[in-house]
Design a protein around this motif. Structure first.
Motif, mmCIF file in Angstrom:
data_model
loop_
_atom_site.group_PDB
_atom_site.id
_atom_site.type_symbol
_atom_site.label_atom_id
_atom_site.label_comp_id
_atom_site.label_asym_id
_atom_site.label_seq_id
_atom_site.Cartn_x
_atom_site.Cartn_y
_atom_site.Cartn_z
ATOM 1 N N LEU B 115 26.376 -31.330 60.307
ATOM 2 C CA LEU B 115 25.622 -30.470 60.013
ATOM 3 C C LEU B 115 24.055 -30.485 59.808
ATOM 4 C CD1 LEU B 115 28.190 -28.196 57.841
ATOM 5 C CD2 LEU B 115 27.665 -27.635 60.413
ATOM 6 N N MET B 116 23.958 -31.802 59.102
ATOM 7 C CA MET B 116 22.742 -31.976 58.724
ATOM 8 C C MET B 116 22.245 -31.014 57.592
ATOM 9 S SD MET B 116 22.009 -34.897 60.322
ATOM 10 C CE MET B 116 20.484 -35.240 60.211
ATOM 11 N N GLY B 117 22.946 -30.539 56.700
ATOM 12 C CA GLY B 117 22.716 -29.657 55.675
ATOM 13 C C GLY B 117 24.022 -28.982 55.545
ATOM 14 N N ARG B 118 23.706 -27.695 54.823
ATOM 15 C CA ARG B 118 24.569 -26.730 54.448
ATOM 16 C C ARG B 118 23.891 -25.366 54.324
ATOM 17 N NH1 ARG B 118 21.959 -29.021 51.004
ATOM 18 N NH2 ARG B 118 22.889 -31.082 51.400
ATOM 19 N N LEU B 119 24.741 -24.381 54.461
ATOM 20 C CA LEU B 119 24.248 -22.906 54.692
ATOM 21 C C LEU B 119 23.536 -22.893 53.033
ATOM 22 C CD1 LEU B 119 26.947 -20.790 56.334
ATOM 23 C CD2 LEU B 119 24.679 -21.387 57.333
ATOM 24 N N SER B 120 22.289 -22.314 53.332
ATOM 25 C CA SER B 120 21.686 -22.098 52.085
ATOM 26 C C SER B 120 20.417 -21.039 52.298
ATOM 27 C CB SER B 120 21.055 -23.436 51.406
ATOM 28 O OG SER B 120 20.433 -23.142 50.318
ATOM 29 N N PRO B 121 20.860 -19.761 52.470
ATOM 30 C CA PRO B 121 19.892 -18.803 53.141
ATOM 31 C C PRO B 121 18.700 -18.778 52.284
ATOM 32 C CG PRO B 121 22.128 -17.841 52.671
ATOM 33 C CD PRO B 121 22.214 -19.007 52.182
ATOM 34 N N LEU B 122 18.702 -18.842 50.765
ATOM 35 C CA LEU B 122 17.288 -19.068 50.127
ATOM 36 C C LEU B 122 16.496 -20.106 50.657
ATOM 37 C CD1 LEU B 122 18.878 -18.272 46.611
ATOM 38 C CD2 LEU B 122 17.405 -16.696 48.067
ATOM 39 N N ASP B 123 17.084 -21.180 51.039
ATOM 40 C CA ASP B 123 15.993 -22.312 51.722
ATOM 41 C C ASP B 123 15.819 -22.046 53.230
ATOM 42 O OD1 ASP B 123 16.141 -23.491 49.096
ATOM 43 O OD2 ASP B 123 18.224 -24.383 49.618
ATOM 44 N N GLY B 124 16.240 -20.965 53.617
ATOM 45 C CA GLY B 124 15.843 -20.599 55.150
ATOM 46 C C GLY B 124 16.964 -21.385 56.051
ATOM 47 N N ILE B 125 18.018 -22.106 55.484
ATOM 48 C CA ILE B 125 19.106 -22.703 56.442
ATOM 49 C C ILE B 125 20.139 -21.760 56.653
ATOM 50 C CG2 ILE B 125 20.518 -24.678 56.322
ATOM 51 C CD1 ILE B 125 18.455 -26.066 54.395
ATOM 52 N N GLY B 126 20.260 -21.415 57.816
ATOM 53 C CA GLY B 126 21.275 -20.380 58.425
ATOM 54 C C GLY B 126 22.051 -21.297 59.387
ATOM 55 N N PRO B 127 22.884 -20.544 60.202
ATOM 56 C CA PRO B 127 23.847 -21.185 61.317
ATOM 57 C C PRO B 127 22.857 -21.673 62.380
ATOM 58 C CG PRO B 127 24.492 -18.795 60.832
ATOM 59 C CD PRO B 127 23.149 -19.011 60.063
ATOM 60 N N GLN B 128 21.783 -21.305 62.524
ATOM 61 C CA GLN B 128 20.899 -21.920 63.790
ATOM 62 C C GLN B 128 20.504 -23.458 63.232
ATOM 63 O OE1 GLN B 128 20.495 -20.215 66.410
ATOM 64 N NE2 GLN B 128 19.468 -22.144 67.267
ATOM 65 N N GLU B 129 19.950 -23.409 61.799
ATOM 66 C CA GLU B 129 19.595 -24.855 61.645
ATOM 67 C C GLU B 129 20.593 -25.739 61.514
ATOM 68 O OE1 GLU B 129 18.621 -21.862 60.155
ATOM 69 O OE2 GLU B 129 16.625 -22.063 60.937
ATOM 70 N N LEU B 130 21.853 -25.166 61.193
ATOM 71 C CA LEU B 130 23.309 -26.294 61.212
ATOM 72 C C LEU B 130 23.603 -26.725 62.292
ATOM 73 C CD1 LEU B 130 24.823 -25.148 57.874
ATOM 74 C CD2 LEU B 130 23.098 -26.975 58.168
ATOM 75 N N GLY B 131 23.098 -26.048 63.563
ATOM 76 C CA GLY B 131 23.467 -26.123 64.973
ATOM 77 C C GLY B 131 25.214 -25.560 64.949
ATOM 78 N N LEU B 132 25.439 -24.457 64.448
ATOM 79 C CA LEU B 132 26.727 -24.085 64.751
ATOM 80 C C LEU B 132 26.998 -23.477 66.002
ATOM 81 C CD1 LEU B 132 27.603 -22.189 61.326
ATOM 82 C CD2 LEU B 132 27.670 -24.728 61.830
ATOM 83 N N ASN B 133 25.915 -23.018 66.890
ATOM 84 C CA ASN B 133 26.167 -22.821 68.237
ATOM 85 C C ASN B 133 26.547 -24.026 69.068
ATOM 86 O OD1 ASN B 133 23.619 -23.705 67.708
ATOM 87 N ND2 ASN B 133 22.403 -22.736 69.326
ATOM 88 N N VAL B 134 26.108 -25.316 68.804
ATOM 89 C CA VAL B 134 26.347 -26.248 69.500
ATOM 90 C C VAL B 134 27.865 -26.484 69.057
ATOM 91 C CG1 VAL B 134 26.043 -28.971 69.539
ATOM 92 C CG2 VAL B 134 24.072 -27.189 69.365
ATOM 93 N N LEU B 135 28.314 -26.465 67.767
ATOM 94 C CA LEU B 135 29.683 -26.527 67.395
ATOM 95 C C LEU B 135 30.602 -25.660 68.281
ATOM 96 C CD1 LEU B 135 32.040 -28.211 65.761
ATOM 97 C CD2 LEU B 135 31.247 -26.649 63.701
ATOM 98 N N GLU B 136 30.166 -24.334 68.295
ATOM 99 C CA GLU B 136 31.016 -23.379 68.806
ATOM 100 C C GLU B 136 30.965 -23.623 70.544
ATOM 101 O OE1 GLU B 136 29.831 -19.587 67.712
ATOM 102 O OE2 GLU B 136 32.264 -18.706 68.176
ATOM 103 N N GLY B 137 30.125 -24.186 70.906
ATOM 104 C CA GLY B 137 30.137 -24.588 72.699
ATOM 105 C C GLY B 137 31.239 -25.881 72.737
ATOM 106 N N ARG B 138 31.435 -26.582 71.525
ATOM 107 C CA ARG B 138 32.307 -27.667 71.666
ATOM 108 C C ARG B 138 33.614 -27.120 71.431
ATOM 109 N NH1 ARG B 138 30.685 -32.915 68.326
ATOM 110 N NH2 ARG B 138 32.665 -33.476 68.826
ATOM 111 N N LEU B 139 33.868 -25.936 70.576
ATOM 112 C CA LEU B 139 35.129 -25.329 70.399
ATOM 113 C C LEU B 139 35.647 -24.818 71.628
ATOM 114 C CD1 LEU B 139 34.751 -24.087 66.752
ATOM 115 C CD2 LEU B 139 35.659 -26.132 67.755
ATOM 116 N N LYS B 140 34.613 -24.204 72.539
ATOM 117 C CA LYS B 140 35.067 -23.394 73.523
ATOM 118 C C LYS B 140 35.341 -24.453 74.729
ATOM 119 C CE LYS B 140 31.857 -19.409 73.336
ATOM 120 N NZ LYS B 140 30.613 -19.049 73.494
ATOM 121 N N SER B 141 34.581 -25.510 74.941
ATOM 122 C CA SER B 141 34.797 -26.495 75.945
ATOM 123 C C SER B 141 35.792 -27.215 75.993
ATOM 124 C CB SER B 141 33.504 -26.677 76.546
ATOM 125 O OG SER B 141 32.971 -27.944 75.468
#
Lengths: 206, 206
Positions: B115-141
């Motif tokens: 993830l190169m981090g953890r969810l931490s909205p106060l620090d501006g770290i959301g799903p986008q910053e952790l690459g969760l879309n990349v992970l979801e792509g792998r879960l799909k394919s």
């Protein structure tokens, strides 16, 4: 050498090379080096860029003061160039850090000579390496009346101080040595025997 | 900022700049930075040169694996390229160092997602910053049958694990979480209350 291997890869990666090169820093082992490498790459690439740039500049530009041998990027250091410093007193220390320590702790207004080491024949460090000829040149040409021997209170530091005092006596210059004794705030119970012996022998009227 | 001043000079010297830039390293304060600077300049200029060179190369060349986001100088890291690794298991961790720890301690043969981090909205770290879309792509394919949640056992790590498990359940993929309990070699007397509570609640038949 501990390699950062993801899986079975056996060739040395750039990340390994970075960890390896960070281990040249004093007090940095494999674990700290790995932590530093990850920190720089993940969180502080700008800092790493500045560090690399400054290292390159420092290696290229920082040399020794022609008069006192301290580390400086100028031909002569700021102390040697300072007209308010008294040139009749020279304080001889082993390292540049010792100059900082004395500047911070005392109101000494004389000048310095930095040996950049101590006499250690086994390591190939003789009078030449310590620039004693440069120091002798200053003793001859400047009107020096006191040579303060502030080498460390170790065996090698004492030997170095002895050699320096012989050189000074050839030029009929007074030498002084930093006082040895109980550290300020020290409790006798916890001070080592040698120090107590020195402090006792060197007792002063109160 | 503590300046290395020989005497009264007030401008920032190159030596000060080197000390300052060394302070970007984690765990290095003014005192250590000064010691490192003197060490490099007095005793290891070659090491400093190599360090500067490697830092520059590392900043330029080390990026993230396109598949698992770990730090690597290649397009894909050696684990993702390794044909012997099982692609049906993905272990999600917060940092590259966690991958090293798992590789060293276990015989896990699946692949990773960092993830190169953890969810931490106060620090501006959301799903986008952790690459969760990349992970979801792998879960799909990829045909993934287990998502191992190995985020840290901290509040933020638990929240991140929860979000990941929801994503996995949308794709009907089983999730597992690292076991919590008494550390091996740990004495109950000195283990914190939360850990004992977790270990007690998670007790297994013996």
């Amino acid at each position: 050498m501990s390699k950062i291997q993801y899986g079975d890869k056996s060739s040395l990666s750039l990340l390994d090379a970075l960890v390896e090169s960070l281990k040249c820093l004093p007090g940095v082992g494999p674990k700290s080096a790995q932590r530093m490498a990850f920190h720089l790459l993940q969180r502080d690439r700008d800092g790493a860029k500045i560090l690399a740039h400054t290292l390159n500049r420092a290696i290229r530009d920082i040399g020794h003061c022609k008069s006192c041998r301290i580390l400086t990027e100028q031909e002569y250091c700021s102390i040697c160039l300072d007209d308010s410093r008294v040139r009749t007193k020279i304080c001889v220390v082993e390292n540049p850090a010792d100059v900082l320590a004395i500047e911070k702790s005392t109101d000494y207004k004389g000048v310095y000579f930095v040996l950049m080491g101590r006499l250690s024949p086994l390591d190939g460090i003789g009078p030449q390496e310590l620039g004693l000829n440069v120091l002798e040149g200053r003793l001859k040409s400047d009107a020096v009346d006191e040579l303060i021997l502030a080498t460390n209170s170790t065996v090698e530091g004492e030997v170095t101080a002895h050699v320096l005092s012989e050189m000074a006596s050839r030029h009929r210059i007074q030498t002084t040595r930093l006082a040895q004794g109980v550290p300020v705030g020290g409790e006798l119970e916890f001070v080592d025997q040698n120090t107590i012996a020195q402090a006792f022998a060197g007792r002063k009227s109160y």
